[in-house]
Design a protein around this motif. Sequence first.
Motif, PDB file in Angstrom:
ATOM      1  N   GLY A 159      33.113  24.393  15.484  1.00  0.00           N
ATOM      2  CA  GLY A 159      34.025  25.200  14.683  1.00  0.00           C
ATOM      3  C   GLY A 159      35.477  25.047  15.108  1.00  0.00           C
ATOM      4  N   TYR A 160      35.706  24.929  16.414  1.00  0.00           N
ATOM      5  CA  TYR A 160      37.075  24.740  16.915  1.00  0.00           C
ATOM      6  C   TYR A 160      37.689  23.478  16.324  1.00  0.00           C
ATOM      7  CZ  TYR A 160      40.882  24.082  20.273  1.00  0.00           C
ATOM      8  OH  TYR A 160      42.116  23.886  20.857  1.00  0.00           O
ATOM      9  N   HIS A 161      36.897  22.412  16.232  1.00  0.00           N
ATOM     10  CA  HIS A 161      37.411  21.135  15.729  1.00  0.00           C
ATOM     11  C   HIS A 161      37.534  21.112  14.208  1.00  0.00           C
ATOM     12  CE1 HIS A 161      36.224  20.212  19.836  1.00  0.00           C
ATOM     13  NE2 HIS A 161      37.031  19.191  19.772  1.00  0.00           N
ATOM     14  N   LEU A 162      36.723  21.930  13.515  1.00  0.00           N
ATOM     15  CA  LEU A 162      36.807  21.995  12.059  1.00  0.00           C
ATOM     16  C   LEU A 162      37.783  23.070  11.576  1.00  0.00           C
ATOM     17  CD1 LEU A 162      33.031  21.693  11.003  1.00  0.00           C
ATOM     18  CD2 LEU A 162      34.747  19.872  11.135  1.00  0.00           C
ATOM     19  N   SER A 163      38.294  23.874  12.507  1.00  0.00           N
ATOM     20  CA  SER A 163      39.114  25.030  12.117  1.00  0.00           C
ATOM     21  C   SER A 163      40.376  24.641  11.365  1.00  0.00           C
ATOM     22  CB  SER A 163      39.489  25.848  13.356  1.00  0.00           C
ATOM     23  OG  SER A 163      40.265  25.067  14.277  1.00  0.00           O
ATOM     24  N   VAL A 164      40.864  23.403  11.567  1.00  0.00           N
ATOM     25  CA  VAL A 164      42.095  22.963  10.880  1.00  0.00           C
ATOM     26  C   VAL A 164      41.905  22.927   9.368  1.00  0.00           C
ATOM     27  CG1 VAL A 164      42.915  21.627  12.837  1.00  0.00           C
ATOM     28  CG2 VAL A 164      41.429  20.522  11.164  1.00  0.00           C
ATOM     29  N   LEU A 165      40.659  22.927   8.912  1.00  0.00           N
ATOM     30  CA  LEU A 165      40.393  22.846   7.473  1.00  0.00           C
ATOM     31  C   LEU A 165      40.714  24.158   6.757  1.00  0.00           C
ATOM     32  CD1 LEU A 165      36.978  20.976   7.722  1.00  0.00           C
ATOM     33  CD2 LEU A 165      39.069  20.032   6.705  1.00  0.00           C
ATOM     34  N   LYS A 166      40.770  25.254   7.499  1.00  0.00           N
ATOM     35  CA  LYS A 166      40.940  26.560   6.846  1.00  0.00           C
ATOM     36  C   LYS A 166      42.267  26.665   6.104  1.00  0.00           C
ATOM     37  CE  LYS A 166      40.306  31.493   7.421  1.00  0.00           C
ATOM     38  NZ  LYS A 166      39.805  32.578   8.287  1.00  0.00           N
ATOM     39  N   SER A 167      43.341  26.246   6.749  1.00  0.00           N
ATOM     40  CA  SER A 167      44.652  26.321   6.094  1.00  0.00           C
ATOM     41  C   SER A 167      44.820  25.242   5.023  1.00  0.00           C
ATOM     42  CB  SER A 167      45.771  26.194   7.132  1.00  0.00           C
ATOM     43  OG  SER A 167      45.688  24.943   7.805  1.00  0.00           O
ATOM     44  N   MET A 168      44.051  24.156   5.140  1.00  0.00           N
ATOM     45  CA  MET A 168      44.153  23.053   4.194  1.00  0.00           C
ATOM     46  C   MET A 168      43.390  23.324   2.906  1.00  0.00           C
ATOM     47  SD  MET A 168      43.595  20.062   7.028  1.00  0.00           S
ATOM     48  CE  MET A 168      44.023  18.669   6.011  1.00  0.00           C
ATOM     49  N   PHE A 169      42.329  24.140   3.015  1.00  0.00           N
ATOM     50  CA  PHE A 169      41.502  24.435   1.845  1.00  0.00           C
ATOM     51  C   PHE A 169      41.306  25.953   1.719  1.00  0.00           C
ATOM     52  CE2 PHE A 169      40.303  20.172   3.260  1.00  0.00           C
ATOM     53  CZ  PHE A 169      40.459  19.446   2.083  1.00  0.00           C
ATOM     54  N   PRO A 170      42.389  26.676   1.408  1.00  0.00           N
ATOM     55  CA  PRO A 170      42.297  28.139   1.343  1.00  0.00           C
ATOM     56  C   PRO A 170      41.336  28.644   0.267  1.00  0.00           C
ATOM     57  CG  PRO A 170      44.388  27.364   0.440  1.00  0.00           C
ATOM     58  CD  PRO A 170      43.748  26.193   1.105  1.00  0.00           C
ATOM     59  N   GLU A 171      41.087  27.815  -0.743  1.00  0.00           N
ATOM     60  CA  GLU A 171      40.174  28.216  -1.814  1.00  0.00           C
ATOM     61  C   GLU A 171      38.745  27.757  -1.559  1.00  0.00           C
ATOM     62  OE1 GLU A 171      41.320  30.217  -4.192  1.00  0.00           O
ATOM     63  OE2 GLU A 171      43.247  30.081  -3.133  1.00  0.00           O
ATOM     64  N   GLY A 172      38.534  27.065  -0.436  1.00  0.00           N
ATOM     65  CA  GLY A 172      37.206  26.562  -0.119  1.00  0.00           C
ATOM     66  C   GLY A 172      37.124  25.061  -0.278  1.00  0.00           C
ATOM     67  N   LEU A 173      36.020  24.478   0.154  1.00  0.00           N
ATOM     68  CA  LEU A 173      35.888  23.027   0.099  1.00  0.00           C
ATOM     69  C   LEU A 173      34.496  22.605  -0.367  1.00  0.00           C
ATOM     70  CD1 LEU A 173      34.083  22.202   2.772  1.00  0.00           C
ATOM     71  CD2 LEU A 173      36.259  22.373   3.958  1.00  0.00           C
ATOM     72  N   THR A 174      34.429  21.339  -0.751  1.00  0.00           N
ATOM     73  CA  THR A 174      33.180  20.709  -1.167  1.00  0.00           C
ATOM     74  C   THR A 174      32.807  19.680  -0.109  1.00  0.00           C
ATOM     75  OG1 THR A 174      33.733  21.023  -3.500  1.00  0.00           O
ATOM     76  CG2 THR A 174      32.047  19.388  -2.986  1.00  0.00           C
ATOM     77  N   MET A 175      31.557  19.719   0.357  1.00  0.00           N
ATOM     78  CA  MET A 175      31.171  18.900   1.498  1.00  0.00           C
ATOM     79  C   MET A 175      29.912  18.082   1.207  1.00  0.00           C
ATOM     80  SD  MET A 175      30.501  20.071   5.463  1.00  0.00           S
ATOM     81  CE  MET A 175      29.131  21.178   5.144  1.00  0.00           C
ATOM     82  N   LEU A 176      29.933  16.848   1.681  1.00  0.00           N
ATOM     83  CA  LEU A 176      28.751  15.993   1.705  1.00  0.00           C
ATOM     84  C   LEU A 176      28.284  15.943   3.155  1.00  0.00           C
ATOM     85  CD1 LEU A 176      26.725  13.970   0.556  1.00  0.00           C
ATOM     86  CD2 LEU A 176      28.489  12.208   0.696  1.00  0.00           C
ATOM     87  N   SER A 177      27.070  16.416   3.411  1.00  0.00           N
ATOM     88  CA  SER A 177      26.566  16.575   4.770  1.00  0.00           C
ATOM     89  C   SER A 177      25.361  15.670   4.976  1.00  0.00           C
ATOM     90  CB  SER A 177      26.175  18.048   4.997  1.00  0.00           C
ATOM     91  OG  SER A 177      25.560  18.241   6.245  1.00  0.00           O
ATOM     92  N   LEU A 178      25.526  14.648   5.826  1.00  0.00           N
ATOM     93  CA  LEU A 178      24.447  13.693   6.078  1.00  0.00           C
ATOM     94  C   LEU A 178      23.738  14.013   7.391  1.00  0.00           C
ATOM     95  CD1 LEU A 178      26.168  10.337   5.040  1.00  0.00           C
ATOM     96  CD2 LEU A 178      24.929  11.961   3.628  1.00  0.00           C
ATOM     97  N   PHE A 179      22.416  13.936   7.358  1.00  0.00           N
ATOM     98  CA  PHE A 179      21.581  14.293   8.509  1.00  0.00           C
ATOM     99  C   PHE A 179      21.953  15.708   8.976  1.00  0.00           C
ATOM    100  CE2 PHE A 179      22.478   9.662   8.662  1.00  0.00           C
ATOM    101  CZ  PHE A 179      21.244   9.228   8.193  1.00  0.00           C
ATOM    102  N   THR A 180      21.860  16.631   8.032  1.00  0.00           N
ATOM    103  CA  THR A 180      22.349  18.001   8.187  1.00  0.00           C
ATOM    104  C   THR A 180      21.724  18.739   9.359  1.00  0.00           C
ATOM    105  OG1 THR A 180      22.767  18.113   5.818  1.00  0.00           O
ATOM    106  CG2 THR A 180      22.567  20.210   6.988  1.00  0.00           C
ATOM    107  N   GLY A 181      20.470  18.416   9.683  1.00  0.00           N
ATOM    108  CA  GLY A 181      19.788  19.177  10.725  1.00  0.00           C
ATOM    109  C   GLY A 181      19.569  20.604  10.269  1.00  0.00           C
ATOM    110  N   ILE A 182      19.833  21.571  11.147  1.00  0.00           N
ATOM    111  CA  ILE A 182      19.604  22.980  10.819  1.00  0.00           C
ATOM    112  C   ILE A 182      20.869  23.645  10.264  1.00  0.00           C
ATOM    113  CG2 ILE A 182      17.719  23.217  12.462  1.00  0.00           C
ATOM    114  CD1 ILE A 182      19.669  24.661  14.342  1.00  0.00           C
ATOM    115  N   GLY A 183      21.853  22.818   9.871  1.00  0.00           N
ATOM    116  CA  GLY A 183      23.021  23.365   9.192  1.00  0.00           C
ATOM    117  C   GLY A 183      24.167  23.761  10.094  1.00  0.00           C
ATOM    118  N   GLY A 184      24.362  23.037  11.190  1.00  0.00           N
ATOM    119  CA  GLY A 184      25.435  23.386  12.119  1.00  0.00           C
ATOM    120  C   GLY A 184      26.811  23.409  11.481  1.00  0.00           C
ATOM    121  N   ALA A 185      27.135  22.389  10.698  1.00  0.00           N
ATOM    122  CA  ALA A 185      28.461  22.332  10.067  1.00  0.00           C
ATOM    123  C   ALA A 185      28.625  23.452   9.053  1.00  0.00           C
ATOM    124  CB  ALA A 185      28.661  20.973   9.400  1.00  0.00           C
ATOM    125  N   GLU A 186      27.564  23.721   8.302  1.00  0.00           N
ATOM    126  CA  GLU A 186      27.634  24.773   7.291  1.00  0.00           C
ATOM    127  C   GLU A 186      27.835  26.137   7.939  1.00  0.00           C
ATOM    128  OE1 GLU A 186      25.745  21.239   5.572  1.00  0.00           O
ATOM    129  OE2 GLU A 186      25.504  22.291   7.474  1.00  0.00           O
TER     130      GLU A 186
END
Length: 338
Positions: free
Chosen positions: A198-225
Motif C-alpha cells: 500500500g505504501y508503494h501504491l499510495s501515489v495513485l490516490k492523488s492521481m486517480f481521485p475518482e478511482g481507477l481501473t485495474m488489470l490484475s495478473l496472478f491476483t492470488g488472494i487479492g493483495g493489490a485490491e
Amino acid sequence: MFQPSPSNGINQVAAKPPFFFYGSVVNISQDWWGKISQFLYGREPEFVNTQFFSAISRKEGYVHNLPTGNRFHILPKPPMTIEEAIPHTKKWWPSWDTRKQLSCISSETAGLSLLCERLGRVLTDSRGLLSSEQQRDILHHCRTLNLLWVGPRKLGPIEPEYLEAILGYPMNHTQVGENNSSERLQTLKHCFQINTLGYHLSVLKSMFPEGLTMLSLFTGIGGAEVALHRLEIKLKAVVSVEDSETKRKILKRWWESSGQTGDLVQIEAVQRLTTNRLETLMKKFGGFDLVICQNPCIHSPNSKMAAEGDKFPGFDFSLFYEFVRVLQRVRSMMERKR
C-alpha cells in the motif's frame, strides 16, 4: 530502509500509461531481477523489507513505473511486533526467545503437533532451565515453522487469522468453503504484505481521485485490491486473472463483503487473455490505469525455472513472460486509441 527506483530518469516509453507494477515476495536471484528489469523497459528493481511496515520481516521486490515521491502509509499503522499483534501470548514468552517479528511464512503442518509435543516435553523436563544448545534448537524450529508460545512451556503453530492480521488482511479473509488451517496458511504463504504494498501504491490516490481501473495478473488472494481499498482508492473495475479456484473465491467473497461497487471480471488462466479478449475488455472499460502482476509461485515441469542448480525455484519465466505479453498488448492498444 529501501532502495527507491529513480523516477526522474524514466525513459519516455516506460513513462507512458498505463502504470505497471510487478512484485515478488519470493527469493529471486539478482540475475533474474536483471532479466525482469530488461523486459520491463529497464526499470531498476526496488527492494523493501516488510519489517518497516509490519510484524513480519521479509524482503519484497518490485519493478514499476510509478512515481516514488509523496508516498504515505495506510492508517492506522499495524502492530510492528509479534507481541503487539498477538498480545495474549506475552505472558508465556520466555526471555531467551528474543523474536520481535516473524521471519518467514510457513505452511508446513505435517508432523507439527508431534514436534510441539516433543519440544514441550523438553521444556517441562528442564523446568525452564534449558541449555544454550536446547534453546538454539527450539528457536530454530520457532523461526522456520512460525511456532508461538500458546501456554506455559508450550509451543504451537500460528493460527491463520493472526497471520492474516499481520499481513494486513481482514479477519478470516482466507476462510472459504471447507478449507482447513493448512490450506489457509498455504494461500497466505506467497501473498503481499498489505501495508508494504500500500505504501508503494499510495501515489495513485492523488492521481486517480475518482478511482481507477485495474488489470490484475496472478491476483492470488487479492493483495493489490485490498491495499487499494485500504488506501480508499475506488476500484471502478478490476479484471483479475488467477488459476486457483480457492483464491478466486476468496477475492469474490472479499469484493462482495467489502461493499465494492465496481465491476469484477475473473478469468481462470492468463492464456485465456487473448488479444481479442483484451480488445473486448478495453472497449468495455476504456482501458486500464494500472496493470499489476504478483509473481506466481507455480512449479510447472515445462516452465523455464531459475537456472539448473540455482536455489531460487520461485520464479517461473514462462508465466512472467505472459505478464510482459499482456502488458505490451495493453500499452499498444492504448497508444493506438490515443
